[in-house]
Design an enzyme around this catalytic site. Structure first.
Site, PDB file in Angstrom:
ATOM      1  N   ARG A   1     -20.017   4.360  -9.062  1.00 10.16           N
ATOM      2  CA  ARG A   1     -18.724   3.719  -9.313  1.00 10.16           C
ATOM      3  C   ARG A   1     -18.040   4.366 -10.515  1.00 10.16           C
ATOM      4  O   ARG A   1     -16.833   4.457 -10.581  1.00 10.16           O
ATOM      5  CB  ARG A   1     -18.934   2.225  -9.585  1.00 10.16           C
TER       6      ARG A   1
ATOM      7  N   HIS B   1     -20.666  -4.379 -13.214  1.00 13.62           N
ATOM      8  CA  HIS B   1     -20.803  -4.354 -11.752  1.00 13.62           C
ATOM      9  C   HIS B   1     -21.214  -2.919 -11.434  1.00 13.62           C
ATOM     10  O   HIS B   1     -20.385  -2.047 -11.219  1.00 13.62           O
ATOM     11  CB  HIS B   1     -19.470  -4.706 -11.083  1.00 13.62           C
TER      12      HIS B   1
ATOM     13  N   ASP C   1     -22.545  -9.322  -6.817  1.00  2.00           N
ATOM     14  CA  ASP C   1     -23.944  -9.014  -7.162  1.00  2.00           C
ATOM     15  C   ASP C   1     -24.747 -10.311  -7.320  1.00  2.00           C
ATOM     16  O   ASP C   1     -25.909 -10.383  -6.910  1.00  2.00           O
ATOM     17  CB  ASP C   1     -24.021  -8.222  -8.458  1.00  2.00           C
ATOM     18  N   SER C   2     -24.109 -11.334  -7.919  1.00  7.82           N
ATOM     19  CA  SER C   2     -24.798 -12.628  -8.048  1.00  7.82           C
ATOM     20  C   SER C   2     -25.075 -13.187  -6.653  1.00  7.82           C
ATOM     21  O   SER C   2     -26.148 -13.748  -6.403  1.00  7.82           O
ATOM     22  CB  SER C   2     -23.951 -13.616  -8.863  1.00  7.82           C
TER      23      SER C   2
ATOM     24  N   ALA D   1      -9.099   4.874  -4.870  1.00 13.14           N
ATOM     25  CA  ALA D   1     -10.049   5.707  -4.135  1.00 13.14           C
ATOM     26  C   ALA D   1     -11.371   4.957  -4.105  1.00 13.14           C
ATOM     27  O   ALA D   1     -11.674   4.191  -5.011  1.00 13.14           O
ATOM     28  CB  ALA D   1     -10.195   7.031  -4.861  1.00 13.14           C
TER      29      ALA D   1
ATOM     30  N   ARG E   1     -25.535 -11.388  -3.958  1.00 12.89           N
ATOM     31  CA  ARG E   1     -26.629 -10.589  -3.382  1.00 12.89           C
ATOM     32  C   ARG E   1     -27.971 -11.015  -3.971  1.00 12.89           C
ATOM     33  O   ARG E   1     -28.991 -11.074  -3.268  1.00 12.89           O
ATOM     34  CB  ARG E   1     -26.391  -9.096  -3.673  1.00 12.89           C
TER      35      ARG E   1
ATOM     36  N   THR F   1     -17.872  -0.868   1.681  1.00 10.48           N
ATOM     37  CA  THR F   1     -18.326  -2.255   1.820  1.00 10.48           C
ATOM     38  C   THR F   1     -17.082  -3.110   2.025  1.00 10.48           C
ATOM     39  O   THR F   1     -16.036  -2.812   1.452  1.00 10.48           O
ATOM     40  CB  THR F   1     -19.070  -2.745   0.559  1.00 10.48           C
TER      41      THR F   1
ATOM     42  N   ASP G   1       0.883  -1.174   0.000  1.00  8.16           N
ATOM     43  CA  ASP G   1       0.000   0.000   0.000  1.00  8.16           C
ATOM     44  C   ASP G   1       0.909   1.209   0.000  1.00  8.16           C
ATOM     45  O   ASP G   1       1.977   1.178   0.628  1.00  8.16           O
ATOM     46  CB  ASP G   1      -0.858  -0.032   1.275  1.00  8.16           C
TER      47      ASP G   1
HETATM   48  N1  LIG Z   1     -15.448  -4.606  -6.979  1.00  5.09           N
HETATM   49  C1  LIG Z   1     -16.102  -4.586  -5.834  1.00  5.09           C
HETATM   50  O1  LIG Z   1     -17.069  -5.344  -5.630  1.00  5.09           O
HETATM   51  C2  LIG Z   1     -15.657  -3.619  -4.768  1.00  5.09           C
HETATM   52  C3  LIG Z   1     -16.181  -3.642  -3.480  1.00  5.09           C
HETATM   53  C4  LIG Z   1     -15.680  -2.768  -2.524  1.00  5.09           C
HETATM   54  C5  LIG Z   1     -14.689  -1.847  -2.874  1.00  5.09           C
HETATM   55  N2  LIG Z   1     -14.245  -1.830  -4.155  1.00  5.09           N
HETATM   56  C6  LIG Z   1     -13.249  -0.868  -4.615  1.00  5.09           C
HETATM   57  O2  LIG Z   1     -11.970  -1.169  -4.057  1.00  5.09           O
HETATM   58  C7  LIG Z   1     -11.200   0.025  -3.980  1.00  5.09           C
HETATM   59  C8  LIG Z   1     -10.658   0.200  -2.579  1.00  5.09           C
HETATM   60  O3  LIG Z   1     -11.742   0.327  -1.651  1.00  5.09           O
HETATM   61  P1  LIG Z   1     -11.470   0.299  -0.077  1.00  5.09           P
HETATM   62  O4  LIG Z   1     -12.780   0.394   0.587  1.00  5.09           O
HETATM   63  O5  LIG Z   1     -10.546  -0.825   0.255  1.00  5.09           O
HETATM   64  O6  LIG Z   1     -10.692   1.680   0.052  1.00  5.09           O
HETATM   65  P2  LIG Z   1      -9.604   2.095   1.175  1.00  5.09           P
HETATM   66  O7  LIG Z   1      -9.508   3.581   1.082  1.00  5.09           O
HETATM   67  O8  LIG Z   1      -9.935   1.463   2.488  1.00  5.09           O
HETATM   68  O9  LIG Z   1      -8.267   1.413   0.693  1.00  5.09           O
HETATM   69  C9  LIG Z   1      -7.682   1.783  -0.508  1.00  5.09           C
HETATM   70  C10 LIG Z   1      -6.186   1.736  -0.283  1.00  5.09           C
HETATM   71  O10 LIG Z   1      -5.541   1.972  -1.539  1.00  5.09           O
HETATM   72  C11 LIG Z   1      -4.323   2.619  -1.241  1.00  5.09           C
HETATM   73  N3  LIG Z   1      -3.797   3.271  -2.448  1.00  5.09           N
HETATM   74  C12 LIG Z   1      -4.294   4.334  -3.096  1.00  5.09           C
HETATM   75  N4  LIG Z   1      -3.533   4.628  -4.165  1.00  5.09           N
HETATM   76  C13 LIG Z   1      -2.535   3.718  -4.177  1.00  5.09           C
HETATM   77  C14 LIG Z   1      -1.419   3.505  -5.029  1.00  5.09           C
HETATM   78  N5  LIG Z   1      -1.199   4.288  -6.098  1.00  5.09           N
HETATM   79  N6  LIG Z   1      -0.592   2.490  -4.750  1.00  5.09           N
HETATM   80  C15 LIG Z   1      -0.800   1.684  -3.685  1.00  5.09           C
HETATM   81  N7  LIG Z   1      -1.832   1.843  -2.843  1.00  5.09           N
HETATM   82  C16 LIG Z   1      -2.683   2.855  -3.090  1.00  5.09           C
HETATM   83  C17 LIG Z   1      -4.694   3.607  -0.149  1.00  5.09           C
HETATM   84  O11 LIG Z   1      -3.566   4.032   0.564  1.00  5.09           O
HETATM   85  C18 LIG Z   1      -5.668   2.789   0.687  1.00  5.09           C
HETATM   86  O12 LIG Z   1      -5.030   2.152   1.760  1.00  5.09           O
HETATM   87  C19 LIG Z   1     -12.158   1.147  -4.394  1.00  5.09           C
HETATM   88  O13 LIG Z   1     -11.981   1.449  -5.752  1.00  5.09           O
HETATM   89  C20 LIG Z   1     -13.519   0.550  -4.171  1.00  5.09           C
HETATM   90  O14 LIG Z   1     -14.538   1.162  -4.936  1.00  5.09           O
HETATM   91  C21 LIG Z   1     -14.673  -2.697  -5.091  1.00  5.09           C
END
Ligand SMILES: NC(=O)c1ccc[n+]([C@@H]2O[C@H](COP(=O)([O-])OP(=O)(O)OC[C@H]3O[C@@H](n4cnc5c(N)ncnc54)[C@H](O)[C@@H]3O)[C@@H](O)[C@H]2O)c1
Length: 279
Positions: free
Chosen positions: A55, A142, A115-116, A47, A118, A197, A2
């Site tokens: 999204r 998604h 989603d599936s 982010a 859910r 989430t 991270d």
């Molecule tokens: N696909 C899904 O079903 C689903 C579900 C939940 C979250 N997400 C996505 O996952 C992503 C993260 O969500 P989260 O809740 O864990 O966020 P979070 O803020 O808790 O964690 C994100 C982490 O990414 C790190 N980060 C940011 N830029 C970075 C970089 N360039 N290099 C390395 N690390 C970096 C941050 O420091 C942070 O710790 C988001 O885009 C969110 O929308 C997707």
């Protein structure tokens, strides 16, 4: 890994404190060179949505982050599979396909696996049956344009329509669309109330990881680069896929109703137009 190193260290320590209760595993805060020799790399950094933000709003910000991470990872990818979670996940999966030089079957997005799940959960509550006995899929984006495959819902091997015949609920078409809305909005509701989430998505991702690492060949609606299946090309979206050690082993072309086909095409168009804004 991270870019907030302290957070990575704290997460590793927190997880290590659970090691008494799991099979042995090594968990460390690391850096990109530690990824060398991996079977599977998961990109979940980025982010996240603010309350009320879709999204798709995240696109440009997260595309930059995913490209930056892939730039760092490239020397160490080797034969790894790449699993993308960062949202909007379909667009980010395509960013990963374009920036990793990997064969497309080795790059997957978590897509609509959650989603599936859910959808199965809501159906299980409605039909009062264990969610594991429900087979139901959400495909496409998604996100808001996702497509619910009502024509393929089976409970214990029985098509939903046959089961509905002698059920006291006699669900109407309106109830079906409110169930869809419930599934579609559930992520937003969770984000509104707690800011993010995590539990559901973590279990869904761990399911995908297990399917790849144990070569389970499970059918999961992961996001994959389309090369003609369902008449779609040049876009990543979710369709039922056999997931195994290679990544996406095979796309299953399930028969869709006319409406589902139209909705899938619309979903593909929406993702493709968002991908353009990802640059
Ligand atoms: N696909 C899904 O079903 C689903 C579900 C939940 C979250 N997400 C996505 O996952 C992503 C993260 O969500 P989260 O809740 O864990 O966020 P979070 O803020 O808790 O964690 C994100 C982490 O990414 C790190 N980060 C940011 N830029 C970075 C970089 N360039 N290099 C390395 N690390 C970096 C941050 O420091 C942070 O710790 C988001 O885009 C969110 O929308 C997707």
């Amino acid at each position: 890994v991270d870019n907030d190193g302290e957070k990575a260290e704290a997460n590793a320590l927190d997880m290590n404190h659970g090691l008494l209760f799991t099979p042995p595993v090594s968990i460390n805060a690391g850096s990109y060179p530690d990824c060398k020799g991996s079977d599977l790399l998961v990109i979940a950094a980025g982010a996240r949505r603010k309350p009320g933000e879709t999204r798709l709003d995240l696109t440009a910000r997260n595309a930059r982050i995913v490209r930056e991470i892939l730039g760092e990872l490239k020397p160490y990818i080797g034969t790894a599979r790449l699993l993308v979670i960062t949202n909007p996940v379909d667009v980010m999966t395509k960013v990963a396909v374009e920036n990793s030089d990997l064969p497309v079957y080795r790059v997957l997005g978590s897509g609509t696996v959650l989603d599936s799940g859910r959808f199965c959960y809501e159906l299980s509550r409605r039909c009062r049956v264990d969610p594991r006995s429900v087979h139901a899929y959400v495909i496409g984006e998604h996100g808001d344009s996702e497509v619910f495959l009502w024509s393929q819902v089976h409970i214990g091997g029985t098509p939903l329509e046959s089961l509905c015949g002698d059920c006291e609920h006699s669900c109407t078409a309106g109830e079906r669309s409110s169930l869809e809305e419930k599934v579609r909005a559930s992520g937003y509701h969770i984000v509104e109330k707690k800011g993010y989430t995590n539990y559901g998505v973590s279990l869904a991702v761990s399911r995908i990881i297990g399917a790849i690492l144990r070569d389970e060949r499970s059918v999961l609606t992961v996001s994959t680069f389309m090369e003609g299946a369902y008449g779609l090309t040049g876009v990543c979206l979710s369709v039922p896929c056999i997931v195994g050690v290679r990544g996406v082993e095979r796309i299953i072309e399930t028969p869709l109703s006319e409406r589902e086909t139209e909705n899938l095409k619309t979903s593909a168009r929406i993702i493709a137009s968002t991908a353009v804004s990802a640059g």
